[in-house]
Write a protein that holds these residues in place. Structure first.
Motif, PDB file in Angstrom:
ATOM      1  N   GLU A   1       0.806  -1.222   0.000  1.00  0.00           N
ATOM      2  CA  GLU A   1       0.000   0.000   0.000  1.00  0.00           C
ATOM      3  C   GLU A   1       0.839   1.274   0.000  1.00  0.00           C
ATOM      4  OE1 GLU A   1      -3.753  -0.188   2.366  1.00  0.00           O
ATOM      5  OE2 GLU A   1      -2.799  -1.976   3.235  1.00  0.00           O
ATOM      6  N   GLY A   2       2.154   1.124  -0.054  1.00  0.00           N
ATOM      7  CA  GLY A   2       3.027   2.283  -0.174  1.00  0.00           C
ATOM      8  C   GLY A   2       3.372   2.975   1.125  1.00  0.00           C
ATOM      9  N   PHE A   3       3.117   2.322   2.263  1.00  0.00           N
ATOM     10  CA  PHE A   3       3.424   2.952   3.548  1.00  0.00           C
ATOM     11  C   PHE A   3       4.934   3.091   3.744  1.00  0.00           C
ATOM     12  CE2 PHE A   3      -0.694   0.823   4.896  1.00  0.00           C
ATOM     13  CZ  PHE A   3      -1.422   2.006   4.901  1.00  0.00           C
ATOM     14  N   PRO A   4       5.385   4.222   4.302  1.00  0.00           N
ATOM     15  CA  PRO A   4       6.797   4.351   4.674  1.00  0.00           C
ATOM     16  C   PRO A   4       7.068   3.575   5.954  1.00  0.00           C
ATOM     17  CG  PRO A   4       5.609   6.299   5.362  1.00  0.00           C
ATOM     18  CD  PRO A   4       4.622   5.454   4.597  1.00  0.00           C
ATOM     19  N   LEU A   5       8.329   3.374   6.272  1.00  0.00           N
ATOM     20  CA  LEU A   5       8.707   2.634   7.477  1.00  0.00           C
ATOM     21  C   LEU A   5       8.075   3.216   8.735  1.00  0.00           C
ATOM     22  CD1 LEU A   5      10.424   0.568   9.057  1.00  0.00           C
ATOM     23  CD2 LEU A   5      12.335   2.191   8.908  1.00  0.00           C
ATOM     24  N   LEU A   6       8.015   4.545   8.842  1.00  0.00           N
ATOM     25  CA  LEU A   6       7.488   5.177  10.054  1.00  0.00           C
ATOM     26  C   LEU A   6       6.025   4.851  10.311  1.00  0.00           C
ATOM     27  CD1 LEU A   6       9.136   8.728  10.053  1.00  0.00           C
ATOM     28  CD2 LEU A   6       9.687   6.771  11.503  1.00  0.00           C
ATOM     29  N   HIS A   7       5.326   4.348   9.325  1.00  0.00           N
ATOM     30  CA  HIS A   7       3.929   3.953   9.516  1.00  0.00           C
ATOM     31  C   HIS A   7       3.791   2.948  10.656  1.00  0.00           C
ATOM     32  CE1 HIS A   7      -0.194   2.820   8.439  1.00  0.00           C
ATOM     33  NE2 HIS A   7       0.182   1.557   8.491  1.00  0.00           N
ATOM     34  N   TRP A   8       4.839   2.124  10.856  1.00  0.00           N
ATOM     35  CA  TRP A   8       4.794   1.085  11.890  1.00  0.00           C
ATOM     36  C   TRP A   8       5.509   1.495  13.172  1.00  0.00           C
ATOM     37  CZ3 TRP A   8       5.613  -0.404   6.689  1.00  0.00           C
ATOM     38  CH2 TRP A   8       4.519  -1.081   6.121  1.00  0.00           C
ATOM     39  N   ALA A   9       5.857   2.772  13.292  1.00  0.00           N
ATOM     40  CA  ALA A   9       6.604   3.226  14.467  1.00  0.00           C
ATOM     41  C   ALA A   9       5.697   3.718  15.585  1.00  0.00           C
ATOM     42  CB  ALA A   9       7.591   4.326  14.072  1.00  0.00           C
ATOM     43  N   THR A  10       4.402   3.419  15.520  1.00  0.00           N
ATOM     44  CA  THR A  10       3.508   3.795  16.618  1.00  0.00           C
ATOM     45  C   THR A  10       3.730   2.915  17.837  1.00  0.00           C
ATOM     46  OG1 THR A  10       1.799   2.356  15.679  1.00  0.00           O
ATOM     47  CG2 THR A  10       1.719   4.691  15.086  1.00  0.00           C
ATOM     48  N   GLU A  11       4.304   1.746  17.609  1.00  0.00           N
ATOM     49  CA  GLU A  11       4.640   0.838  18.709  1.00  0.00           C
ATOM     50  C   GLU A  11       5.964   0.154  18.377  1.00  0.00           C
ATOM     51  OE1 GLU A  11       1.824  -1.725  21.401  1.00  0.00           O
ATOM     52  OE2 GLU A  11       2.223  -2.810  19.539  1.00  0.00           O
ATOM     53  N   VAL A  12       6.947   0.346  19.241  1.00  0.00           N
ATOM     54  CA  VAL A  12       8.305  -0.129  18.964  1.00  0.00           C
ATOM     55  C   VAL A  12       8.869  -0.834  20.185  1.00  0.00           C
ATOM     56  CG1 VAL A  12      10.640   0.528  18.242  1.00  0.00           C
ATOM     57  CG2 VAL A  12       8.664   1.862  17.432  1.00  0.00           C
ATOM     58  N   GLU A  13       9.387  -2.035  19.987  1.00  0.00           N
ATOM     59  CA  GLU A  13      10.074  -2.752  21.063  1.00  0.00           C
ATOM     60  C   GLU A  13      11.565  -2.447  20.978  1.00  0.00           C
ATOM     61  OE1 GLU A  13       9.098  -6.863  21.508  1.00  0.00           O
ATOM     62  OE2 GLU A  13       7.015  -6.583  20.874  1.00  0.00           O
ATOM     63  N   ALA A  14      12.137  -1.963  22.078  1.00  0.00           N
ATOM     64  CA  ALA A  14      13.539  -1.552  22.071  1.00  0.00           C
ATOM     65  C   ALA A  14      14.234  -1.991  23.348  1.00  0.00           C
ATOM     66  CB  ALA A  14      13.636  -0.034  21.915  1.00  0.00           C
ATOM     67  N   VAL A  15      15.555  -1.962  23.309  1.00  0.00           N
ATOM     68  CA  VAL A  15      16.373  -2.365  24.447  1.00  0.00           C
ATOM     69  C   VAL A  15      16.564  -1.175  25.385  1.00  0.00           C
ATOM     70  CG1 VAL A  15      18.625  -3.255  25.171  1.00  0.00           C
ATOM     71  CG2 VAL A  15      17.574  -4.079  23.043  1.00  0.00           C
ATOM     72  N   CYS A  16      16.257  -1.375  26.646  1.00  0.00           N
ATOM     73  CA  CYS A  16      16.376  -0.310  27.648  1.00  0.00           C
ATOM     74  C   CYS A  16      17.842   0.082  27.835  1.00  0.00           C
ATOM     75  CB  CYS A  16      15.787  -0.785  28.970  1.00  0.00           C
ATOM     76  SG  CYS A  16      15.967   0.411  30.325  1.00  0.00           S
TER      77      CYS A  16
END
Length: 208
Positions: free
Chosen positions: A8-23
């Motif tokens: 659908e042409g979404f950029p990567l940031l489209h999925w950055a509403t929820e991000v798992e990261a290392v503390c």
């Protein structure tokens, strides 16, 4: 196996509403929740291990930065004594200068630096603070990574599809994938890495 995927042409940031990261405090996994679009750019991070928190309106960039600077040599006048160096953690930089040897006379010079955000080779950091992503898996060709459950699910659907369709816009996340991730000969390898990441998820599919 899926036979078709519609990009659908979404950029990567489209999925950055929820991000798992290392503390950055305890190296356990935490989750970012926020809005990655510039008009309302904000996020909060909460560690599920030590309860450490970050907020974009309070805390700065923790990820890698590129420090660059130059000056004439203070001993022989040679132009230029240059510095171009990547620092892994912006929050731990001590001062705004570093020492560098003159290429002409080898004397040490103190060179002032200007810093800009940068990314590691695998790009596997969050866009808000630059923390290392929790969902990353190395392969012989490169790193497979995702922000969270929804992102990972779409990556799996794309990888497993025999036919990939879409508008091909240059801003599309999938259009900008490295070639080794797109090629069918690496499909089995990439899906294996995705399967490992799915087992480490702490967010739920369909969220975000």
């Amino acid at each position: 196996m899926n036979t078709r995927y519609l990009d659908e042409g979404f950029p990567l940031l489209h999925w950055a509403t929820e991000v798992e990261a290392v503390c950055p405090k305890c190296n356990e996994v935490g989750v970012f929740s926020g809005n990655p679009y510039w008009k309302d750019w904000h996020a909060t991070f909460f560690c599920h291990g030590c309860s450490h928190s970050l907020q974009t309106d309070r805390d700065g960039w923790h990820g890698p930065v590129l420090g660059m600077g130059r000056r004439p040599c203070s001993t022989c006048g040679h132009q230029w004594v240059r510095v171009e160096k990547v620092f892994d953690d912006a929050s731990k930089i001590n001062g705004e200068s570093t020492k560098s040897k003159c290429p002409q006379c080898k004397s040490e010079n103190e060179v002032s630096l200007k810093f800009t955000r940068t990314e590691p080779t695998d790009h596997a950091i969050d866009p808000f603070f630059g923390l290392e992503l929790a969902l990353k898996e190395d392969t012989r060709h490169g790193t497979v990574w995702a922000y969270g459950a929804t992102h990972l699910e779409q990556l799996k659907l794309y990888t497993s599809a025999q036919l990939r369709e879409g508008d091909g816009t240059k801003w599309s996340y999938f259009t900008r994938h490295p070639k080794w991730l797109k090629t069918s000969k690496n499909r089995k390898m990439v899906l294996k890495a995705i399967s490992k990441l799915e087992k480490r998820l702490i967010t739920n599919k369909g969220s975000g």
